[in-house]
Design a protein around this motif. Structure first.
Motif, PDB file in Angstrom:
ATOM      1  N   ILE A 137       0.837  -1.204   0.000  1.00 32.67           N
ATOM      2  CA  ILE A 137       0.000   0.000   0.000  1.00 32.67           C
ATOM      3  C   ILE A 137       0.867   1.247   0.000  1.00 32.67           C
ATOM      4  N   ASN A 138       1.976   1.189   0.737  1.00 34.89           N
ATOM      5  CA  ASN A 138       2.844   2.356   0.872  1.00 34.89           C
ATOM      6  C   ASN A 138       3.449   2.794  -0.458  1.00 34.89           C
ATOM      7  N   ILE A 139       3.711   1.826  -1.321  1.00 34.43           N
ATOM      8  CA  ILE A 139       4.269   2.157  -2.633  1.00 34.43           C
ATOM      9  C   ILE A 139       3.285   3.039  -3.411  1.00 34.43           C
ATOM     10  N   SER A 148       5.217  10.031   2.399  1.00 36.61           N
ATOM     11  CA  SER A 148       6.500   9.417   2.075  1.00 36.61           C
ATOM     12  C   SER A 148       7.217   8.833   3.272  1.00 36.61           C
ATOM     13  N   SER A 149       6.967   9.367   4.463  1.00 38.75           N
ATOM     14  CA  SER A 149       7.713   8.872   5.620  1.00 38.75           C
ATOM     15  C   SER A 149       7.353   7.435   5.962  1.00 38.75           C
ATOM     16  N   HIS A 150       6.157   6.976   5.552  1.00 43.82           N
ATOM     17  CA  HIS A 150       5.722   5.632   5.903  1.00 43.82           C
ATOM     18  C   HIS A 150       6.567   4.548   5.262  1.00 43.82           C
ATOM     19  N   ILE A 151       6.921   4.717   3.984  1.00 42.43           N
ATOM     20  CA  ILE A 151       7.584   3.632   3.277  1.00 42.43           C
ATOM     21  C   ILE A 151       8.945   3.332   3.878  1.00 42.43           C
ATOM     22  N   LYS A 152       9.629   4.351   4.343  1.00 45.93           N
ATOM     23  CA  LYS A 152      10.911   4.124   4.998  1.00 45.93           C
ATOM     24  C   LYS A 152      10.706   3.362   6.302  1.00 45.93           C
TER      25      LYS A 152
END
Length: 492
Positions: free
Chosen positions: A273-275, A282-286
């Motif tokens: 989902i983060n992609i 943007s901070s979530h994917i990291k």
């Protein structure tokens, strides 16, 4: 006759008074209707703009979100609705905050403040201070975040009860809970999360309570809210970002209770989902990559832990640069579109000029700050990556030495995979070396003694000594050179 004349005069005066009264009444009625109509039109503007903006941001629709706010900014100008313009600027400020573009967020906050803080509608002030509090929370200035969260509550209490105000209230409580948790005021934090969940009872609010109990090391209590969040997500239509938060929290929970299979499954779903949403969150994917790295590190799977840590570092470096470039370009497009509108008031021109200049100046200043911050982050992550890499290497080395001790036939094959340059260096000295001789050299590189080699390969000690002598001859190693040091320092 005099009486009749006076009666006629009185009647005419009365008719005039009645006529004036009716006219004034009609005027007031029309003014009131017009005001009510204008208020209704503005309420509909607010509701449509904020609802659609939230939906687009939560689904990661970056370009559509900008187009929507351009559209409503033009509409607000035609309506002469300054607070409407302020809400558009506030939306862009909030987007920049969630994406980490704090310099540009501050610029848009300044523009939004002019129209929203001076608005007669308390809800406008409440939503402004709420978004501003999130800005300070991202900057880890928690006292300021708490201060502006308090102002948001103050003005929301004065606002008329509407669908928007009812929706904002649980958000304020969730944010309050997060701010106080970081200050260490856990009692206030729990009360705030609980109140938010009573008001909304959504997958997200249940997740926040689960996160709280995980933070205070009470996984049993966290499990109750994890189950509720999962049920809410499956039975209700949740946004991508809300689903992402649920899967991320479940992954966190299952990792804490040592259910690595479920943790891996949920974190992988969060990553998927983060992609999709990474351009607006943007901070979530990291965070997801980092959580996966920690999961595999806990499982002692150094290879995967290193892989996800590397992905985390690559994503941070690659996407941060792309994100800011994209956001700056979209903001410039936004300004260009606004400039084309002929119905802007004249006193908006200085604002547009300021926008253009600020985009250029802020971008330059921010890029420098961002590069310095990125260097610090890269250094820290490089150290962690090197540590993981070293752990992976040491584990493989230990496995390889164990194969040698067992005289396993796969020893030499695995050795070549781990030390390809060592074999190349030997063959460069003598291309005619046989595999048995190369395998013997490998054991010498591990500094096995003659006795150990004899025990592992089931030969006599004397035979090992003879092999050492032959290897010296085959590789032209001088007699005064220590054989173990030679293999230790051998490079292609």
């Amino acid at each position: 006759m005099i009486i009749i004349k006076n009666n006629k005069t009185y009647s005419k005066g009365l008719i005039k008074i009645i006529t004036y009264t009716i006219c004034i009444g009609l005027f007031l009625l029309m003014t009131s209707c017009n005001r009510n109509s204008k208020d209704k039109e503005r309420e509909e503007f607010d509701d449509a703009l904020l609802t659609q903006s939230s939906d687009l941001q939560h689904s990661g629709e970056f370009e559509a979100l900008f187009r929507l706010n351009i559209k409503y900014l033009k509409k607000a100008a035609k309506m002469k609705y300054n607070a409407g313009k302020g809400l558009c600027y506030l939306n862009m400020a909030g987007l920049n905050v969630s994406a980490g573009n704090y310099e540009k967020a501050r610029f848009f906050f300044n523009e939004a403040e002019k129209d929203l803080v001076n608005s007669e509608n308390p809800y406008h002030k409440a939503t402004f201070y709420d978004t501003y509090s999130e800005y300070y929370y991202h900057l880890k200035i928690y006292n300021k975040a708490i201060e502006y969260n308090g102002k948001a509550f103050y003005y929301l209490n004065k606002a008329k009860k509407t669908k928007l105000s009812n929706k904002l209230l649980p958000i304020l409580y969730v944010n309050k809970g997060a701010y106080y948790a970081h200050k260490g005021w856990l009692g206030t934090s729990l009360k705030s999360f609980t109140k938010a969940n009573m008001l909304e009872n959504s997958a997200y609010t249940n997740c926040m309570l689960a996160q709280y109990y995980l933070y205070v090391r009470k996984p049993d209590s966290a499990g109750i809210y994890i189950a509720r969040a999962d049920e809410k997500m499956l039975s209700h239509k949740t946004s991508d970002v809300e689903s992402l938060w649920v899967y991320y929290t479940m992954g966190y929970y299952y990792n804490e209770v040592n259910n690595s299979e479920e943790a891996e499954k949920d974190l992988k779903k969060a990553l998927e989902i983060n992609i999709k949403t990474r351009r607006t969150y943007s901070s979530h994917i990291k965070g997801v990559y980092k959580s996966l790295a920690e999961l595999y590190k806990k499982k002692n799977d150094g290879g995967k832990a290193y892989f996800y840590l590397k992905k985390y570092m690559e994503e941070e470096a690659r996407f941060d640069a792309a994100r800011f470039a994209a956001m700056n370009k979209s903001t410039e497009d936004f300004i260009s579109e606004v400039k084309k509108e002929s119905d802007w008031r004249k006193n908006d021109l200085p604002l547009l000029i300021a926008l253009s200049i600020s985009v250029l100046t802020i971008s330059g200043v921010y890029v420098r700050k961002f590069i310095n911050l990125l260097k610090i982050r890269k250094k820290t992550l490089s150290e962690e990556r090197d540590e993981l890499k070293s752990r992976v290497y040491n584990r493989k080395l230990e496995e390889l030495m164990e194969l040698a001790r067992k005289n396993d036939s796969s020893f030499f094959l695995k050795f070549k995979e781990l030390y390809p340059d060592f074999i190349k260096a030997l063959l460069k000295i003598n291309p005619d070396l046989e595999n048995s001789e190369l395998a013997f050299c490998a054991m010498l590189k591990f500094r096995f003694s003659s006795k150990e080699i004899a025990d592992y390969t089931f030969v006599q000690h004397k035979s090992v000594q003879q092999k050492k002598y032959r290897i010296r001859k085959r590789l032209n190693i001088p007699g005064e050179t220590d054989l173990y040091d030679f293999f230790e320092n051998l490079k292609e």
